[in-house]
Motif scaffolding. Structure first.
Motif, PDB file in Angstrom:
ATOM      1  N   PRO A 132       0.769  -1.321   0.041  1.00  0.00           N
ATOM      2  CA  PRO A 132      -0.176   0.030  -0.201  1.00  0.00           C
ATOM      3  C   PRO A 132       0.924   1.366   0.008  1.00  0.00           C
ATOM      4  N   TYR A 133       0.305   2.306  -0.608  1.00  0.00           N
ATOM      5  CA  TYR A 133       0.852   3.616  -0.667  1.00  0.00           C
ATOM      6  C   TYR A 133       1.621   4.107   0.824  1.00  0.00           C
ATOM      7  N   ASP A 134       0.519   3.936   1.761  1.00  0.00           N
ATOM      8  CA  ASP A 134       1.057   4.568   2.993  1.00  0.00           C
ATOM      9  C   ASP A 134       2.170   3.903   3.618  1.00  0.00           C
ATOM     10  N   ARG A 135       2.309   2.493   3.272  1.00  0.00           N
ATOM     11  CA  ARG A 135       3.300   1.771   3.870  1.00  0.00           C
ATOM     12  C   ARG A 135       4.803   2.063   3.017  1.00  0.00           C
ATOM     13  N   TYR A 136       4.566   2.233   1.753  1.00  0.00           N
ATOM     14  CA  TYR A 136       5.706   2.649   0.810  1.00  0.00           C
ATOM     15  C   TYR A 136       6.310   3.920   1.276  1.00  0.00           C
ATOM     16  N   VAL A 137       5.391   4.913   1.685  1.00  0.00           N
ATOM     17  CA  VAL A 137       5.907   6.321   2.301  1.00  0.00           C
ATOM     18  C   VAL A 137       6.621   5.909   3.653  1.00  0.00           C
ATOM     19  N   THR A 138       6.059   4.958   4.290  1.00  0.00           N
ATOM     20  CA  THR A 138       6.565   4.823   6.007  1.00  0.00           C
ATOM     21  C   THR A 138       8.050   4.379   5.621  1.00  0.00           C
ATOM     22  N   ALA A 139       8.116   3.384   4.777  1.00  0.00           N
ATOM     23  CA  ALA A 139       9.387   2.845   4.316  1.00  0.00           C
ATOM     24  C   ALA A 139      10.438   3.753   3.774  1.00  0.00           C
ATOM     25  N   GLU A 140       9.850   4.656   2.797  1.00  0.00           N
ATOM     26  CA  GLU A 140      10.772   5.566   2.428  1.00  0.00           C
ATOM     27  C   GLU A 140      11.099   6.741   3.401  1.00  0.00           C
ATOM     28  N   THR A 141      10.325   6.977   4.352  1.00  0.00           N
ATOM     29  CA  THR A 141      10.625   7.914   5.275  1.00  0.00           C
ATOM     30  C   THR A 141      11.683   7.424   6.308  1.00  0.00           C
ATOM     31  N   VAL A 142      11.646   6.111   6.737  1.00  0.00           N
ATOM     32  CA  VAL A 142      12.491   5.413   7.407  1.00  0.00           C
ATOM     33  C   VAL A 142      13.666   5.522   6.775  1.00  0.00           C
ATOM     34  N   LEU A 143      13.919   5.123   5.571  1.00  0.00           N
ATOM     35  CA  LEU A 143      15.258   5.025   4.963  1.00  0.00           C
ATOM     36  C   LEU A 143      15.731   6.423   4.832  1.00  0.00           C
ATOM     37  N   SER A 144      15.114   7.370   4.840  1.00  0.00           N
ATOM     38  CA  SER A 144      15.675   8.908   4.827  1.00  0.00           C
ATOM     39  C   SER A 144      16.151   9.172   6.261  1.00  0.00           C
ATOM     40  N   MET A 145      14.932   8.874   7.245  1.00  0.00           N
ATOM     41  CA  MET A 145      15.559   9.271   8.498  1.00  0.00           C
ATOM     42  C   MET A 145      16.511   8.703   9.199  1.00  0.00           C
ATOM     43  N   SER A 146      16.744   7.326   8.819  1.00  0.00           N
ATOM     44  CA  SER A 146      17.745   6.599   9.236  1.00  0.00           C
ATOM     45  C   SER A 146      19.139   6.965   9.087  1.00  0.00           C
ATOM     46  N   GLN A 147      19.371   8.097   8.074  1.00  0.00           N
ATOM     47  CA  GLN A 147      20.424   8.473   7.642  1.00  0.00           C
ATOM     48  C   GLN A 147      21.009   9.447   8.646  1.00  0.00           C
ATOM     49  N   VAL A 148      20.061  10.281   9.486  1.00  0.00           N
ATOM     50  CA  VAL A 148      20.087  11.161  10.245  1.00  0.00           C
ATOM     51  C   VAL A 148      21.048  10.838  11.517  1.00  0.00           C
ATOM     52  N   ARG A 149      22.126  11.663  11.930  1.00  0.00           N
ATOM     53  CA  ARG A 149      22.971  11.260  13.020  1.00  0.00           C
ATOM     54  C   ARG A 149      22.223  11.616  14.156  1.00  0.00           C
ATOM     55  N   GLY A 150      22.689  10.737  15.185  1.00  0.00           N
ATOM     56  CA  GLY A 150      22.338  11.198  16.659  1.00  0.00           C
ATOM     57  C   GLY A 150      20.966  10.337  16.889  1.00  0.00           C
ATOM     58  N   ASN A 151      20.381  10.686  18.045  1.00  0.00           N
ATOM     59  CA  ASN A 151      19.249   9.919  18.674  1.00  0.00           C
ATOM     60  C   ASN A 151      18.147   9.690  17.882  1.00  0.00           C
ATOM     61  N   LEU A 152      17.742  10.855  17.169  1.00  0.00           N
ATOM     62  CA  LEU A 152      16.570  10.788  15.900  1.00  0.00           C
ATOM     63  C   LEU A 152      16.835   9.491  14.857  1.00  0.00           C
ATOM     64  N   GLY A 153      18.197   9.567  14.555  1.00  0.00           N
ATOM     65  CA  GLY A 153      18.253   8.482  13.348  1.00  0.00           C
ATOM     66  C   GLY A 153      18.364   7.337  14.189  1.00  0.00           C
ATOM     67  N   THR A 154      18.992   7.222  15.160  1.00  0.00           N
ATOM     68  CA  THR A 154      19.091   5.861  16.041  1.00  0.00           C
ATOM     69  C   THR A 154      17.605   5.088  16.113  1.00  0.00           C
ATOM     70  N   GLN A 155      16.623   5.997  16.401  1.00  0.00           N
ATOM     71  CA  GLN A 155      15.224   5.673  16.748  1.00  0.00           C
ATOM     72  C   GLN A 155      14.831   4.900  15.434  1.00  0.00           C
ATOM     73  N   PHE A 156      15.104   5.453  14.106  1.00  0.00           N
ATOM     74  CA  PHE A 156      14.566   4.989  12.929  1.00  0.00           C
ATOM     75  C   PHE A 156      15.259   3.671  12.649  1.00  0.00           C
TER      76      PHE A 156
END
Length: 118
Positions: free
Chosen positions: A69-93
């Motif tokens: 589903p598109y919503d699940r695709y958006v979630t996964a794409e967001t996770v991919l993007s946010m997991s590259q963020v350094r620090g605590n926020l990226g770690t959570q993803f």
């Protein structure tokens, strides 16, 4: 303060993931044209910018859209993007079970698209 924000972000993400999981993948046209185009452009960049890659990449997003589903695709794409963020926020993803589940769903759909289209 940071821990409260972290908890709120995780709670919001969990709610979004739960809502996305309820969505149905049987609507093949639930992906907006812009999302399909972005996928095809990125895919072509990775696979050579040829006529054949247009066909393969278009096929690939069609397969993904039929499985995820598109919503699940958006979630996964967001996770991919946010997991590259350094620090605590990226770690959570990177460490969240919901995030891992969304990525696993996307990777399974991409693997199926790879088999069918490339």
């Amino acid at each position: 303060m940071a821990s409260v924000r972290s908890i709120l972000l995780v709670a919001a993400f969990a709610g979004f993931a739960a809502t996305a999981a309820i969505a149905r993948a049987d609507e093949a046209n639930d992906y907006p044209t812009s999302a399909r185009s972005e996928y095809v452009f990125g895919c072509m960049k990775a696979n050579g910018e040829t006529r054949q890659s247009i066909e393969q990449c278009s096929c690939s997003i069609d397969i993904i859209a039929s499985l995820l589903p598109y919503d699940r695709y958006v979630t996964a794409e967001t996770v991919l993007s946010m997991s590259q963020v350094r620090g605590n926020l990226g770690t959570q993803f990177r460490s969240s079970e919901q995030a891992k589940g969304a990525l696993d769903d996307l990777r399974r759909a991409q693997a199926e698209a790879e088999v069918r289209c490339f």
